[in-house]
Design a protein around this motif. Sequence first.
Motif, mmCIF file in Angstrom:
data_model
loop_
_atom_site.group_PDB
_atom_site.id
_atom_site.type_symbol
_atom_site.label_atom_id
_atom_site.label_comp_id
_atom_site.label_asym_id
_atom_site.label_seq_id
_atom_site.Cartn_x
_atom_site.Cartn_y
_atom_site.Cartn_z
ATOM 1 N N ALA A 76 0.814 -1.207 0.000
ATOM 2 C CA ALA A 76 0.000 0.000 0.000
ATOM 3 C C ALA A 76 0.851 1.263 0.000
ATOM 4 O O ALA A 76 0.417 2.293 -0.485
ATOM 5 C CB ALA A 76 -0.939 0.006 1.207
ATOM 6 N N THR A 77 2.063 1.178 0.537
ATOM 7 C CA THR A 77 2.907 2.371 0.493
ATOM 8 C C THR A 77 3.459 2.584 -0.905
ATOM 9 O O THR A 77 3.966 3.654 -1.204
ATOM 10 C CB THR A 77 4.116 2.270 1.448
ATOM 11 O OG1 THR A 77 4.951 1.210 0.994
ATOM 12 C CG2 THR A 77 3.708 2.031 2.870
ATOM 13 N N GLY A 78 3.359 1.566 -1.751
ATOM 14 C CA GLY A 78 3.867 1.686 -3.104
ATOM 15 C C GLY A 78 5.210 1.019 -3.296
ATOM 16 O O GLY A 78 5.897 1.273 -4.274
ATOM 17 N N ALA A 79 5.614 0.157 -2.363
ATOM 18 C CA ALA A 79 6.894 -0.524 -2.468
ATOM 19 C C ALA A 79 6.912 -1.472 -3.668
ATOM 20 O O ALA A 79 5.889 -2.050 -4.026
ATOM 21 C CB ALA A 79 7.169 -1.301 -1.185
ATOM 22 N N THR A 80 8.089 -1.618 -4.276
ATOM 23 C CA THR A 80 8.214 -2.530 -5.409
ATOM 24 C C THR A 80 8.240 -3.971 -4.905
ATOM 25 O O THR A 80 8.519 -4.224 -3.731
ATOM 26 C CB THR A 80 9.534 -2.279 -6.162
ATOM 27 O OG1 THR A 80 10.597 -2.376 -5.208
ATOM 28 C CG2 THR A 80 9.559 -0.914 -6.797
ATOM 29 N N ILE A 139 9.604 -5.523 -1.361
ATOM 30 C CA ILE A 139 8.729 -6.297 -0.468
ATOM 31 C C ILE A 139 9.384 -7.635 -0.131
ATOM 32 O O ILE A 139 9.400 -8.060 1.017
ATOM 33 C CB ILE A 139 7.347 -6.502 -1.129
ATOM 34 C CG1 ILE A 139 6.592 -5.175 -1.166
ATOM 35 C CG2 ILE A 139 6.537 -7.539 -0.369
ATOM 36 C CD1 ILE A 139 5.350 -5.182 -1.993
ATOM 37 N N ILE A 140 9.970 -8.267 -1.164
ATOM 38 C CA ILE A 140 10.605 -9.563 -0.915
ATOM 39 C C ILE A 140 11.850 -9.403 -0.036
ATOM 40 O O ILE A 140 12.039 -10.128 0.930
ATOM 41 C CB ILE A 140 10.960 -10.255 -2.246
ATOM 42 C CG1 ILE A 140 9.665 -10.664 -2.966
ATOM 43 C CG2 ILE A 140 11.849 -11.473 -2.019
ATOM 44 C CD1 ILE A 140 9.863 -11.204 -4.355
ATOM 45 N N LEU A 141 12.672 -8.408 -0.343
ATOM 46 C CA LEU A 141 13.944 -8.270 0.375
ATOM 47 C C LEU A 141 13.784 -7.704 1.787
ATOM 48 O O LEU A 141 14.485 -8.109 2.701
ATOM 49 C CB LEU A 141 14.908 -7.382 -0.418
ATOM 50 C CG LEU A 141 15.412 -7.989 -1.729
ATOM 51 C CD1 LEU A 141 16.384 -7.040 -2.403
ATOM 52 C CD2 LEU A 141 16.068 -9.342 -1.482
ATOM 53 N N PRO A 182 7.933 -6.518 12.241
ATOM 54 C CA PRO A 182 8.623 -6.604 13.532
ATOM 55 C C PRO A 182 10.139 -6.426 13.429
ATOM 56 O O PRO A 182 10.800 -6.196 14.430
ATOM 57 C CB PRO A 182 8.280 -8.006 14.035
ATOM 58 C CG PRO A 182 7.894 -8.780 12.820
ATOM 59 C CD PRO A 182 7.283 -7.784 11.881
ATOM 60 N N ARG A 183 10.685 -6.544 12.235
ATOM 61 C CA ARG A 183 12.147 -6.425 12.073
ATOM 62 C C ARG A 183 12.582 -5.011 11.749
ATOM 63 O O ARG A 183 13.740 -4.775 11.447
ATOM 64 C CB ARG A 183 12.629 -7.341 10.936
ATOM 65 C CG ARG A 183 12.196 -8.749 11.055
ATOM 66 C CD ARG A 183 13.097 -9.496 12.015
ATOM 67 N NE ARG A 183 12.386 -10.634 12.576
ATOM 68 C CZ ARG A 183 12.371 -11.843 12.043
ATOM 69 N NH1 ARG A 183 13.047 -12.076 10.972
ATOM 70 N NH2 ARG A 183 11.696 -12.804 12.606
#
Lengths: 332, 291, 325
Positions: free
Chosen positions: B187-191, B195-197, C108-109
Motif C-alpha cells: 500500500a505504500t507503493g513498495a516494489t 517487499i521480498i527483500l 517486527p524487524r
Amino acid sequence: MSQPLLHIDDLYVHFNTSDGVVQAINGASLTLNPGEIVGLVGESGSGKSVTAMSILGLVPKPPAIYPKGRILWKGIDLLTTPDRELREIRGGEISMIFQDPMTSLNPVYTIGHQISEMIRVHSRISAKTAKLRSIEMLDLVGMPNPAQRIDDYPHQFSGGMRQRAMIAMALSCSPELLIADEPTTALDVTIQAQILEILEKSARELNVSVLLITHDLGVVAGICDRVAVMYGGRIVEEAPVDDLFERPLMPYTWGLMRSIPQMDKVSTKRLYTIPGSPPVMSRPPKGCAFAPRCEFVIDRCHTEVPQLIEYAPHRMVRCHRVSEPDFIAVLA
Amino acid sequence: MSEFEQIPQSLSYWQDVRARFFANKISILGLVMLVLLIFIGIIGPFISGWKYDELGPDILSAPFQKGHWFGTDDLGRDLFTRVTYGIRLSLTVAIIVTIISVFVGVTLGGLAGYFGGWIDTLISRFIDTWQVIPFVLIGFAIITVFGSSFWVIVAALVFTGWYSTTRLFRASVMQVKSLEYVEAARATGATTKRIILRHIGPNAIPPIIVVLAFSVAGAILSESVYAFLGVGFREPTPSLGVMISGSRNFLTEKPFVFFIPGSVLVLLTLSIVLIGDGLRDALDPKLRGVK
Amino acid sequence: MSEPLLKVVNLEKKFPIQRGFLKRTVGQIHAVDGVSFEIGHGETLGLVGESGCGKSTTARLILRLLDPTSGEIFFNGKEIHTLSRQEIRKERKDMQIVFQDPYASLNPRMTIRQIVAEPLIVHGLANDDADPAVDEMIELCGLSREFGNRYPHEFSGGQRQRVGIARALITRPKLVVLDEPVSALDVSVQAQILNLLDDLREKFDFSYLFVAHDLSVVSHISTRVAVMYLGKIVEIGSREEIFDNPHHPYTKALISAVPLANPKQERIRKTTRIVLTGDVPSPANPPSGCRFRTRCWKAQEVCATSEPALLKIGNSYVACHFPEM
C-alpha cells in the motif's frame, strides 16, 4: 439480606512468568446476590477474565499463584475446595460461556449430544429425558426448529446460533450462577442484540445470577443491575447501573464514559481523552494503578493504594479524593 | 510521557535471539557436544596414530588396549580413527545435502509461496506426487545405476530431502505474505523486489534456519540408513552407517563395535537437534522479550 | 460542483471458491456487487456494515490492493482501474491506508523510524530514514522522536496505531483509507486515536474513507455515511440524515441494535428495539431480489423478484422497495 451467592474477598492472583511476576489481580472484592445480573467492566489486562476463571478454578497453577484472598461460594471457599468437588460445582451450580463458542464446543459431537451429556453428568436422568430437556433449552434460547437442529454439528451453526447453543448448554443444568466472558464481542451488532436479549430473558426467567464480563459499557448499560469497574487488577468502582452511569465517582470511570463516542449525541467535537495506556501488570504503578493517567492525581496517589470504601449505600469507590466535596462536584 | 519509562532497553531482533539462545541450557549443551565432536573429527586422525584403513594384528580388541582407545573392528582397524573419519564424512555429506536442499527449497518454495496461482499448484502437486514414492526405492535406483560414490549418495539424499524444505519455505512465505505488514508495504507503493527483500525475506527465513538444523540431522541419519541397507557408502569407507552395519555379525560377543559408532551417531544427531530446538525457541517472535 | 476526489462506479469483486487437487473453481463469492459512491475533498465517508458485507474489500479495491472484477475508480482525475501495476505504485503516494491490527501491520524487524520512512524512500522523496520529515511526522502523531530507533513490539497497541498513521500520512496523501483503525484498541485509547485523526485532517486537509462496524465511532468521525449489506450499499447520506432519519430497514435495525452507554435510555430503546431474526446469508449464495429481504420485517413478494435501485429519498439514497419515511 440473606447470604450472598458469591463473595470474592480481597483476591490476589499472580502469575510467575519468565518475565517476572505478573500481578494480574491485586485485591479484588465483589459480591453477587441470587438472581442479580452484574457487569464486570474493564479493558484488556484489567484482570476481569482472570477473576472469572478463578471462580471456576480454571486458571492453571502454576504459573498462577493465589497469595491472598478467598472466593466464597455460598460460604465455601472455592480456592481450597478439592478438585473433585469443584468439578461438581463447575457446570452444575456455576456455568460459563466464552467469547468464542467454538473453543468450548466439541466439533465431533452433535449439539444435542453435548447438551444431553452435560445434563446427565450433573443429574441422574435417562438419555431420553435429557434429549427432551435439550430441545426445551434450545427452544428457550430462541433456536428455530430445535427438535431438528439438535442433530446438527457445531460447524453447521452460524456464530450467533453457536452462542445460543452455548447459552442453552450453560443453562441446562439449572445453574445458580452463569459467568459470561465477553459473550458478544465476536458477534455482529445485530446478532449481539439477539444474544443479549436472550441472555437476559432466560436468566431472569430461570432466576439465574449472571456475571457479565465485558469491555463494552453499552452492553452493561442494557442488561445489568449492578456494575463493577476493574482497572489494574482491582475493582475501582461498583454501583447500581443507573448511579454509575449518571454519576461516576472514580476518575477512570468518569473519563471512560466521556471518551466513548455516543451515537445519540452526534457531535464533531473532540472527545475527552484519558492519556497514556493501561498499566503493564508485570510492573504495576506503586500507588493507585490509574494515577499515571489521572488528571486529578495528587502526590498521595503515587505512593499509597486507595481502599475500596462505601461512599454511599451500595456505592463503592477506590479513590483518595472521593472524600473531597469539591472533587465530587467537578466529576458531576 | 511517563508510559515509556517502563519500556526496557531496546534490543535488535538478532541481539534478542542471541540472548535467548544462550540463556537456554539444553541448547548450549547441544552446542558444546557438537563443537567437541567436530573437534574430535578434525584432530582425531592426527593423534590416534593409525590410518582408517590400516589393518592391524589385533582383531576385535577391546577399548583402551594395545593403543586402541576405542578398540578395533573385525579387520583389526582402529575404531577411534574410523569414527573420527565417520564424523567428518557424515557432517560433510549432511551439510552439502542441506545446502542444496535449502537452495532448491527457497527457490521453488519461494516461487510457489509468493506467486501462488498455477505456479503454486504445479509445484505443490509435483511434491504431493513425489513424496508418495518410497525414498529408499529412489535411493536404491540411483545408487544401483550410478554406483555408490560420494556425489551419487549426496544426489540420492537431495532427491529424498528437497521437498520437505520446499514445502516448509512455501508455507513460511505464504504465511508471511498474508500478514498485514506486507499488504501495508504494498500500500505504500513498495516494489515487489523491496517487499521480498525487506519484508518477506527477513521474516520468512528464520523458520528455515530451524529446518536447516533438523535437515542436517535428518541427512546424517538417512546416510547411515542407506549404508546399513547396503545402498550407501561401502567398505572400506569409514562412514558411521558402514561401521554399524559391519558390527551386526558379532553384536552379542563384542557389543562395543556396534555401540561406539552407534553412540557417536546418536550424539551427533542429538546435539544438532538440541541446537535446532533452542534456535526455534529463540527465533519465535512470540517469545520475544521472554528470558 | 467540482470533480470529487474519488468516484467509484459499479465496483464489483468476485472471489472464486476453489476445491480439490487441481483447485477447480466451483463457485463464486460476490464480495462487492455494484458499489458506487463519491468522496469529496476534505470529506470523511464512513463505510459501515457487519462482517462479510464487503466493506474492507471495497477499501482494498479502491487502493487496488485487490483488482476489481469490474467497475470504475476515478481518483484525483485518473482512472485507477485501468492503471498498470507500475503506474498504480506511483499513485499510492496520494492514497494511503491505516490497518485494523496495529500488531500485524508493522514489520517486527524494522524500527519505528524505518517503518515511517518507508513510503518516502519508496517514492524517492527521501534517501534514508534520517530525513527530518520522519521525526516530524512521528511527533505529529503523538510519539516522542527518541523512540524512533525502537521496534514495534516495545509499544502498546495505541502507540503502534500512531506509527501506522504516521506511515500513512508521511507522503501527505489526498485520500486516507482507515480500515477499522480503532476496533482493536482498548476503549480508553480509542478516543486518543479518533482525536488524532481529527486533528490531522484539520492540519493537512485530506479525505478519509473510514471503514468500521462500530456505528458510534462512525457517527463521531464521518461527514457522510454509507451502509453496506452483503456486497451492496443499501443507504448513503449525510451523517445527520442516516442517524436521525434512516430510511432503509437495515440501517434502522443496525442503529437500533447498538447498545448505548446510558441505562435509562437503553430501557426505553429495548422496548422498541428492532431485533433482526436469523443470520446474514452466505455471499456465495445471496437471496434473489433485495438481499436483505430474508431478515426484513417489511419484505413482500416484490422484494424477492426485483432488486431495488438506489434512489433519492429526502437527502439520502436508499435501495428499498418500502423505505421508511
